[in-house]
Design an enzyme around this catalytic site. Structure first.
Site, PDB file in Angstrom:
ATOM      1  N   GLU A 251       7.174  -0.838  -5.674  1.00  0.00           N
ATOM      2  CA  GLU A 251       6.842  -0.151  -7.013  1.00  0.00           C
ATOM      3  C   GLU A 251       6.349   1.334  -6.332  1.00  0.00           C
ATOM      4  O   GLU A 251       5.277   1.217  -5.839  1.00  0.00           O
ATOM      5  CB  GLU A 251       6.005  -0.634  -7.732  1.00  0.00           C
ATOM      6  CG  GLU A 251       6.336  -2.080  -8.390  1.00  0.00           C
ATOM      7  CD  GLU A 251       7.399  -2.023  -9.402  1.00  0.00           C
ATOM      8  OE1 GLU A 251       7.478  -0.900  -9.874  1.00  0.00           O
ATOM      9  OE2 GLU A 251       8.098  -3.001  -9.593  1.00  0.00           O
ATOM     10  N   CYS A 285       1.683   6.865 -11.842  1.00  0.00           N
ATOM     11  CA  CYS A 285       3.088   7.072 -11.396  1.00  0.00           C
ATOM     12  C   CYS A 285       3.981   7.112 -12.415  1.00  0.00           C
ATOM     13  O   CYS A 285       5.063   7.751 -12.139  1.00  0.00           O
ATOM     14  CB  CYS A 285       3.425   5.652 -10.682  1.00  0.00           C
ATOM     15  SG  CYS A 285       3.312   4.017 -11.816  1.00  0.00           S
TER      16      CYS A 285
HETATM   17  P1  NAP Z   1      -0.429   4.794  -0.464  1.00  0.00           P
HETATM   18  O1  NAP Z   1      -1.114   5.683   0.483  1.00  0.00           O
HETATM   19  O2  NAP Z   1       1.103   4.525  -0.460  1.00  0.00           O
HETATM   20  O3  NAP Z   1      -1.043   3.403  -0.342  1.00  0.00           O
HETATM   21  C1  NAP Z   1      -0.908   2.312  -1.325  1.00  0.00           C
HETATM   22  C2  NAP Z   1      -1.435   1.053  -0.535  1.00  0.00           C
HETATM   23  O4  NAP Z   1      -0.736   0.864   0.759  1.00  0.00           O
HETATM   24  C3  NAP Z   1      -2.844   1.135   0.001  1.00  0.00           C
HETATM   25  O5  NAP Z   1      -3.358  -0.053  -0.098  1.00  0.00           O
HETATM   26  C4  NAP Z   1      -2.739   1.688   1.291  1.00  0.00           C
HETATM   27  O6  NAP Z   1      -3.941   1.370   2.001  1.00  0.00           O
HETATM   28  C5  NAP Z   1      -1.572   0.868   1.729  1.00  0.00           C
HETATM   29  N1  NAP Z   1      -1.061   1.130   3.297  1.00  0.00           N
HETATM   30  C6  NAP Z   1      -0.914   2.550   3.484  1.00  0.00           C
HETATM   31  N2  NAP Z   1      -0.414   2.739   4.671  1.00  0.00           N
HETATM   32  C7  NAP Z   1       0.145   1.499   4.941  1.00  0.00           C
HETATM   33  C8  NAP Z   1       0.725   0.717   6.194  1.00  0.00           C
HETATM   34  N3  NAP Z   1       1.467   1.413   7.107  1.00  0.00           N
HETATM   35  N4  NAP Z   1       1.054  -0.617   5.942  1.00  0.00           N
HETATM   36  C9  NAP Z   1       0.459  -1.529   4.874  1.00  0.00           C
HETATM   37  N5  NAP Z   1      -0.077  -0.683   3.836  1.00  0.00           N
HETATM   38  C10 NAP Z   1      -0.088   0.608   3.875  1.00  0.00           C
HETATM   39  O7  NAP Z   1      -0.353   4.852  -2.074  1.00  0.00           O
HETATM   40  P2  NAP Z   1      -1.834   5.399  -2.889  1.00  0.00           P
HETATM   41  O8  NAP Z   1      -1.982   6.805  -2.606  1.00  0.00           O
HETATM   42  O9  NAP Z   1      -2.934   4.554  -2.722  1.00  0.00           O
HETATM   43  O10 NAP Z   1      -1.083   5.351  -4.418  1.00  0.00           O
HETATM   44  C11 NAP Z   1      -0.366   6.422  -5.292  1.00  0.00           C
HETATM   45  C12 NAP Z   1       0.824   5.978  -5.012  1.00  0.00           C
HETATM   46  O11 NAP Z   1       1.398   4.676  -5.647  1.00  0.00           O
HETATM   47  C13 NAP Z   1       1.764   7.208  -5.925  1.00  0.00           C
HETATM   48  O12 NAP Z   1       2.454   7.728  -5.221  1.00  0.00           O
HETATM   49  C14 NAP Z   1       2.040   6.432  -7.127  1.00  0.00           C
HETATM   50  O13 NAP Z   1       3.343   6.868  -7.670  1.00  0.00           O
HETATM   51  C15 NAP Z   1       2.107   5.167  -6.600  1.00  0.00           C
HETATM   52  N6  NAP Z   1       2.388   4.105  -7.789  1.00  0.00           N
HETATM   53  C16 NAP Z   1       3.318   3.406  -8.163  1.00  0.00           C
HETATM   54  C17 NAP Z   1       3.310   2.663  -9.218  1.00  0.00           C
HETATM   55  C18 NAP Z   1       4.625   1.921  -9.668  1.00  0.00           C
HETATM   56  O14 NAP Z   1       4.519   0.915 -10.419  1.00  0.00           O
HETATM   57  N7  NAP Z   1       5.883   2.400  -9.199  1.00  0.00           N
HETATM   58  C19 NAP Z   1       2.232   2.297  -9.862  1.00  0.00           C
HETATM   59  C20 NAP Z   1       1.088   2.829  -9.340  1.00  0.00           C
HETATM   60  C21 NAP Z   1       1.125   3.688  -8.285  1.00  0.00           C
HETATM   61  P3  NAP Z   1      -4.595   2.837   2.957  1.00  0.00           P
HETATM   62  O15 NAP Z   1      -4.966   3.660   1.749  1.00  0.00           O
HETATM   63  O16 NAP Z   1      -5.741   2.201   3.460  1.00  0.00           O
HETATM   64  O17 NAP Z   1      -3.807   3.391   3.756  1.00  0.00           O
END
Ligand code: NAP
Length: 481
Positions: A251, A285
């Site tokens: 997602e 999102c």
């Molecule tokens: P993110 O930076 O991609 O992080 C999401 C999760 O992934 C965090 O727990 C993060 O931990 C972890 N992560 C980062 N790098 C990783 C790696 N190499 N391996 C494993 N895990 C890793 O996103 P965010 O800033 O937290 O959230 C915002 C994003 O989520 C936006 O793009 C939004 O659109 C999307 N979103 C999508 C939906 C949907 O249903 N489509 C819903 C909600 C949010 P760390 O922070 O410690 O790096």
């Protein structure tokens, strides 16, 4: 409300201290004050958690759906009863207004309710055979150990929307929440503990994303990774999953267009666009990212929307009547500035806002902003903004605006506002998105599928589709006679 340090992880039914001197500080984004510190777990503890989930899998998957359902239902009850306290914890670590925080917890509990019901409905199939001497069965079976990685913007519902269906299907889970919002995750795991979840079925590790993620990727035992977060990280996980051909449910980010046709109910549409854009301060999102308004109603619509935006109250999520909390961190604040500077540099007019909020709190607050004179080359029209800025562009033709709406690599959610049913159906069918809201901007519910297409991900969460992600369909071909 919080202890100075909460350096605990949950493995094999036990809370363990991880106190090696390190820790991850959790901040209140409204005040920038530290709330507590959580465990900085890495590869070793993640491997332990995977072992525990693996050991628990046979027992959990062999229970009947009804037996699993009872635990999920109990967790739903406990979560619902405790929604106010959990909402306060969520608002403290995430910043959203308390009403939204409590609302999110109740919504998160609803996923547990729905999947407590779905747990008994993992139907298979009996295929009528074309060969007399054969019988054909399709048996749904749980995938196995699931690694679940969640973001900070919905610290509670993004977790239950994954682990609800995973547990209902008979899978066991290793959960890694976002570092900004681990406290809601800890509370959810405690709820499952109180609900009687057997040891090892849910495991929680907080800490280094790269280390935890890599341990999940490298493990053959983790059969499925369910991830909600940015498209960039989703792509990385997809590439790295190739080694063991892991199943993925992704997602990812979105860039939602909202299209207001000339036959829309303008008052209703402005209120809905307002709710879509500014809920969670634009950090959703499925938030409206681009707004297209028909030229014949653009002045009236923009004036009414701007008036409504100007009345939004900014402040701490705990203050009565506040509708906009802080942005999550400095990076988010920098992004809002860069999108604004870029748009203004390319000719956008700032109708409202366009600057930091000068309130008495330290957090990254930003004034809700309305921009007009928008061109397609602006960053805000192409990159996920995740901030409280709304760019308003006008259009004259239905075909042209739908083409523009589709002209993106994202495909999560799109919205249209019209009172014309023919147009509503026509446009819904043409929009290349996983979710289309017609005069509706709240499409995330437990009973319906939620998920993107194109670079917004693959797989669905919610509804019976959500549970199917965690099931393998085994074909049994039986020769008889
Ligand atoms: P993110 O930076 O991609 O992080 C999401 C999760 O992934 C965090 O727990 C993060 O931990 C972890 N992560 C980062 N790098 C990783 C790696 N190499 N391996 C494993 N895990 C890793 O996103 P965010 O800033 O937290 O959230 C915002 C994003 O989520 C936006 O793009 C939004 O659109 C999307 N979103 C999508 C939906 C949907 O249903 N489509 C819903 C909600 C949010 P760390 O922070 O410690 O790096």
């Amino acid at each position: 409300m919080f202890e100075k340090s909460t350096k605990i992880i949950f493995i094999d039914g036990k809370w363990k201290e991880v106190d090696d001197g390190k820790g991850v500080a959790v901040y209140n984004p409204a005040t920038l004050e530290p709330i507590t510190e959580v465990a900085d777990g890495g590869s070793r503890v993640t491997e332990e958690a995977i072992q525990a989930a693996s050991k628990a899998f046979p027992g959990w998957s062999e229970l009947t759906g009804r037996e699993r359902s009872r635990i999920l239902y109990k967790a739903y009850e406990l979560m619902s009863e405790d929604a106010e306290r959990l909402g306060e914890i969520l608002t403290t670590e995430q910043g959203k207004p308390l009403k939204e925080g409590i609302g999110e917890v109740k919504g998160a509990a609803n996923f547990l309710l729905w999947y407590s019901e779905e747990a008994s409905r993992g139907y298979g199939e009996w295929i009528p055979s074309s060969i007399k001497s054969k019988r054909m069965l399709v048996i749904p079976q749980p995938v196995g150990v699931v690694g679940a990685i969640t973001p900070w913007n919905f610290p509670s519902s993004m977790i239950t929307r994954k682990i609800g269906p995973a547990l209902a299907a008979g899978c066991t889970v290793v959960l890694k929440p976002a570092p900004e919002t681990p406290l809601s995750a800890i509370e959810i795991v405690k709820i499952f503990e109180r609900a009687g979840m057997p040891e090892g079925v849910i495991n929680l590790v907080t800490g280094d994303a790269q280390e935890i993620g890599n341990a999940m990727l490298k493990s053959k035992e983790v059969r499925l990774l369910t991830f909600t977060g940015s498209t960039a990280v989703g792509k990385y996980l997809m590439q790295e999953s190739a080694e063991h051909v892991k199943k993925l449910s992704l997602e990812l980010g979105g860039h939602a267009p909202s299209v207001v046709f000339e036959d829309a109910d303008i008052d209703k549409a402005t209120s809905l666009v307002l709710a879509s854009k500014f809920r969670n301060n634009g950090q959703t999102c499925i938030c409206t990212n681009r707004l297209y308004v028909h030229e014949s109603i653009a002045d009236q619509f923009t004036a009414m929307l701007t008036e409504k935006v100007s009345q939004l109250k900014i402040g701490s999520g705990f203050e009565e009547g506040v509708e906009l909390g802080p942005l999550i961190n400095e990076q988010a604040s920098e992004k809002v500035h860069s999108h604004l500077r870029d748009a203004v540099g390319k000719g956008a007019q700032v109708v409202l806002g366009g600057a930091e909020w000068e309130g008495n709190l330290e957090g990254y607050f930003y004034k809700p902003t309305v921009l007009t004179d928008i061109s397609d080359d602006m960053l805000i029209m192409n990159e996920e903004t995740f901030d409280p800025i709304i760019p308003v562009q006008t259009f004259s033709d239905e075909t042209e605006v739908l083409q523009k709406a589709n002209d993106t690599d994202y495909g999560l959610a799109a919205y249209i506002f019209t009172e014309n049913t023919n147009r509503a159906i026509r446009a819904s069918e043409k929009l290349e998105y996983g979710i289309v809201g017609v005069n509706d901007v709240f499409p995330a519910v437990a009973e319906a599928p939620f998920g993107g297409i194109k670079q917004s991900g693959n797989g669905k969460e919610g509804g019976h589709y959500g549970m199917e992600e965690f099931l393998e369909m085994k074909f049994v071909s039986i020769g008889i006679g």
